[in-house]
Design a protein around this motif. Sequence first.
Motif, PDB file in Angstrom:
ATOM      1  N   GLU A  89       9.081  13.492  70.609  1.00  0.00           N
ATOM      2  CA  GLU A  89       8.627  12.110  70.408  1.00  0.00           C
ATOM      3  C   GLU A  89       8.505  11.823  68.918  1.00  0.00           C
ATOM      4  N   LEU A  91       7.564  10.315  65.372  1.00  0.00           N
ATOM      5  CA  LEU A  91       6.366   9.723  64.768  1.00  0.00           C
ATOM      6  C   LEU A  91       6.755   8.653  63.757  1.00  0.00           C
ATOM      7  N   LYS A  94       5.653   4.657  63.554  1.00  0.00           N
ATOM      8  CA  LYS A  94       4.337   4.469  64.167  1.00  0.00           C
ATOM      9  C   LYS A  94       3.306   4.313  63.055  1.00  0.00           C
ATOM     10  N   ASP A  98      -1.446   5.798  65.414  1.00  0.00           N
ATOM     11  CA  ASP A  98      -0.647   6.072  66.617  1.00  0.00           C
ATOM     12  C   ASP A  98       0.019   7.445  66.530  1.00  0.00           C
ATOM     13  N   ALA A  99       0.479   7.816  65.341  1.00  0.00           N
ATOM     14  CA  ALA A  99       1.115   9.124  65.161  1.00  0.00           C
ATOM     15  C   ALA A  99       0.109  10.247  65.405  1.00  0.00           C
ATOM     16  N   GLU A 101      -2.490  10.064  67.322  1.00  0.00           N
ATOM     17  CA  GLU A 101      -2.765  10.062  68.763  1.00  0.00           C
ATOM     18  C   GLU A 101      -1.642  10.784  69.522  1.00  0.00           C
ATOM     19  N   THR A 102      -0.399  10.567  69.104  1.00  0.00           N
ATOM     20  CA  THR A 102       0.744  11.259  69.721  1.00  0.00           C
ATOM     21  C   THR A 102       0.597  12.770  69.552  1.00  0.00           C
ATOM     22  N   ARG A 105      -2.194  14.026  71.840  1.00  0.00           N
ATOM     23  CA  ARG A 105      -1.766  13.990  73.240  1.00  0.00           C
ATOM     24  C   ARG A 105      -0.832  15.171  73.552  1.00  0.00           C
ATOM     25  N   SER A 106       0.068  15.466  72.641  1.00  0.00           N
ATOM     26  CA  SER A 106       1.026  16.549  72.878  1.00  0.00           C
ATOM     27  C   SER A 106       0.325  17.901  72.933  1.00  0.00           C
TER      28      SER A 106
END
Length: 135
Positions: A89, A91, A94, A98-99, A101-102, A105-106
């Motif tokens: 995904e 980054l 973003k 948001d980056a 958060e990604t 999440r990963s």
Amino acid sequence: MTPSLISSSQKAEEEDLVLTPDGTREFLTFEVPLNDSGSAGLGVSVKGNRSKENHADLGIFVKSIINGGAASKDGRLRVNDQLIAVNGESLLGKTNQDAMETLRRSMSTEGNKRGTIQLIVARRISKCNEVTEHR
């Protein structure tokens, strides 16, 4: 650079060497094992950089590598590497928030199921082509 100075992991990295259009940075892909890092996870602290002129987000960079974390044990990630993608995904484009958060999440879902996390990073190319030995 003589072949005897290059370890097998460095050889693999150099085969995948891709440069940015301006030639100042290289892109590297790492599969970092998470299994034996326990609760330390990836073990990096990151920072979001912003443009001084227009305050645009410029990306997420490794600020420090925490001892005992997966990145420290793996040994390939470096301070000031820019995180380009996590587990496929991107980054890029973003906001820094948001980056981040990604990345979080990963670490909590897909990355832990697979036992590894895939990182694509951009790294500044050092001006001199000397090999530094880490002991």
